[in-house]
Scaffold this motif. Structure first.
Motif, PDB file in Angstrom:
ATOM      1  N   SER A  67      -1.205   0.984   3.903  1.00 55.48           N
ATOM      2  CA  SER A  67      -2.355   1.306   3.051  1.00 55.48           C
ATOM      3  C   SER A  67      -3.079   2.524   3.625  1.00 55.48           C
ATOM      4  O   SER A  67      -3.007   2.808   4.827  1.00 55.48           O
ATOM      5  N   LYS A 120      -2.437   2.815  -2.009  1.00 56.34           N
ATOM      6  CA  LYS A 120      -3.819   2.416  -2.192  1.00 56.34           C
ATOM      7  C   LYS A 120      -4.104   1.175  -1.352  1.00 56.34           C
ATOM      8  O   LYS A 120      -3.192   0.443  -0.962  1.00 56.34           O
ATOM      9  N   ASN A 159      -1.040  -3.469  -3.881  1.00 52.10           N
ATOM     10  CA  ASN A 159      -0.691  -2.046  -3.986  1.00 52.10           C
ATOM     11  C   ASN A 159       0.345  -1.649  -2.936  1.00 52.10           C
ATOM     12  O   ASN A 159       1.239  -0.842  -3.200  1.00 52.10           O
ATOM     13  N   ASP A 208      -6.904   7.035  -3.178  1.00 50.65           N
ATOM     14  CA  ASP A 208      -7.726   5.841  -3.379  1.00 50.65           C
ATOM     15  C   ASP A 208      -9.091   6.127  -2.773  1.00 50.65           C
ATOM     16  O   ASP A 208      -9.259   6.064  -1.558  1.00 50.65           O
ATOM     17  N   ARG A 220     -14.723   4.606  -0.406  1.00 53.95           N
ATOM     18  CA  ARG A 220     -14.190   3.906  -1.579  1.00 53.95           C
ATOM     19  C   ARG A 220     -15.291   3.083  -2.233  1.00 53.95           C
ATOM     20  O   ARG A 220     -16.083   2.441  -1.544  1.00 53.95           O
TER      21      ARG A 220
END
Length: 432
Positions: free
Chosen positions: A257, A279, A284, A378, A393
């Motif tokens: 990630s 992401k 994901n 992301d 984020r």
């Protein structure tokens, strides 16, 4: 109530009720091509009620249900490969008053295309009533074959956290040759919270000095935290140790990630492996693994190591055995020292969700001036240098914006987070 590819979760009896369980499981029936579904739950007090209602909804639609009762999430994922579908009754690391459902298709969690089919009402053609069968699992035997026998009988202390790892993690570790001591075995006597990544794990730390290593699990057994020499390790270290073992086993292609420690990526590349970034989120990571035929990887923020050959989910139970098999080797100390030389901080700041998009746009315009490399996979990730980065984020479920950072210098990492949180707050004030 939270409705995402990670599952449906809510406070039971408040924003998640039995009629919701009926509706979502009814809708999920339309995705079960095999007409068979395994179901298991963690140790939450409301678990048996939700499991019974979920089973009834499936059987009403002609689905045969195979009941595992109280088992860790990875066990349900493993068995779902054989039967075609699965449901985990759990809300993972959330507080005890929460509960929920995680849906599994062909051994993997649902994706973004399948989520609407579960949320939106489906009228199912009822041909027959399904049957319910209690089943056992070969999980421990399967994991044992993958890990192999360990020499030296390492001393391990397990903090079960009152969760579903009971009956699985201790047995697996004993089977492969470890001496195991258990604390917080039962939920009614547990002295810590459900999430080991946020708990200080004082009982485990206090018990760890005389043991080779300590492991702490969350309620459904997919999250694992490592305690070594009386010190709680960052979640990225758990992932890093799992990655190191998979490199030793010959795996080369990884997915991580975007918020996973740079130390894990560097270690993989130094050992001749390749890394793709996904992401944030277990689903994901797995989605990209499937697309790229990746052999291993995971999510640093949750300490989630994933080995697709064995399971398409975070694997706290298997990972504990893989890490135990490295104890006493030069590689284990090398990995731990390597990972511990980096510092991660994960913070957040309050921002009303209606302003999230505009705040992120404002931050992005500032970032483009301050960072030579900005990644928008992301959120917004700014690369500061080869050992330092920051990631911003928005939350999909809360009125917050998350700020994560890493550096090989602790003070530098703290300053990056402080400055970035201030920047987000300034952008928020400007827009409001």
């Amino acid at each position: 109530m939270k409705k995402t590819i990670s599952g449906i979760r809510g406070i039971f009896g408040d924003d998640l009720n039995l009629k919701d369980v009926l509706e979502f499981c009814n809708n999920f029936s339309s995705l079960i091509k095999s007409k068979k579904c395994v179901i298991g739950r963690d140790t939450r007090p409301s678990g048996s009620m939700l499991k019974d209602v979920a089973s009834a909804a499936l059987m009403k639609n002609g689905i045969d249900v195979f009941n595992l009762e109280t088992v860790p999430t990875p066990v349900v994922f493993r068995e779902a490969r054989k039967y075609g579908a699965g449901i985990v009754i759990s809300s993972s690391h959330n507080p005890l008053e929460w509960n929920g459902m995680k849906f599994i298709v062909e051994g993997r969690g649902i994706n973004e295309q399948e989520l609407p089919q579960i949320i939106n009402h489906q009228d199912i053609l009822k041909l027959k009533i399904g049957n319910e069968t209690d089943i056992s699992t070969s999980y421990i035997e399967d994991a044992k074959k993958m890990i192999g026998k360990i020499e030296g009988n390492p001393e391990i202390i397990l903090d079960i956290g009152g969760g579903a790892a009971k009956g699985f993690a201790p047995e697996l570790l004993r089977e492969i040759g470890c001496n195991v001591k258990i604390i917080n075995e039962n939920l009614s006597e547990c002295t810590r919270g459900p999430d080991p990544t946020s708990d200080n794990l004082s009982d485990l730390i206090g018990s760890n000095n005389k043991n080779d290593i300590g492991f702490a699990f969350d309620l459904d057994g997919d999250r694992l935290v490592v305690v070594r020499n009386g010190k709680k390790q960052a979640p990225d270290v758990t992932l890093g140790l799992g990655v190191a073992k998979s490199l030793e086993l010959g795996y080369k292609n990884f997915v991580l990630s975007i918020d996973t420690s740079i130390s894990v990526e560097k270690f993989i590349k130094e050992k001749g492996g390749t890394v793709e970034r996904s992401k944030v989120g277990e689903a994901n990571v797995i989605d990209m693994m499937l697309k790229n035929n990746a052999q291993a990887g995971g999510e640093g923020s949750s300490g989630g190591f994933i080995l697709p050959e064995f399971n398409y989910c975070r694997e706290g139970i298997l990972t504990s055995g893989l890490i135990a098999s490295m104890l006493g080797t030069a590689e284990f100390d090398e990995v731990l020292n390597y990972m511990e030389s980096y510092y991660q901080i994960r913070d957040k700041t309050k921002v009303n969700s209606e302003f999230h998009e505009r705040v992120m746009e404002e931050v992005k315009s500032k970032f483009s001036k301050d960072y030579s490399d900005t990644i928008l996979l992301d959120g917004i990730k700014g690369i500061i240098d080869e050992d330092s980065w920051v990631l911003i984020r928005k939350s999909n479920t809360e009125d917050i914006i998350r700020v994560s950072a890493e550096s090989n210098n602790e003070e530098k990492c703290k300053k990056i987070v402080k400055d970035t949180v201030e920047l987000v707050n300034q952008c928020y004030e400007k827009i409001r």
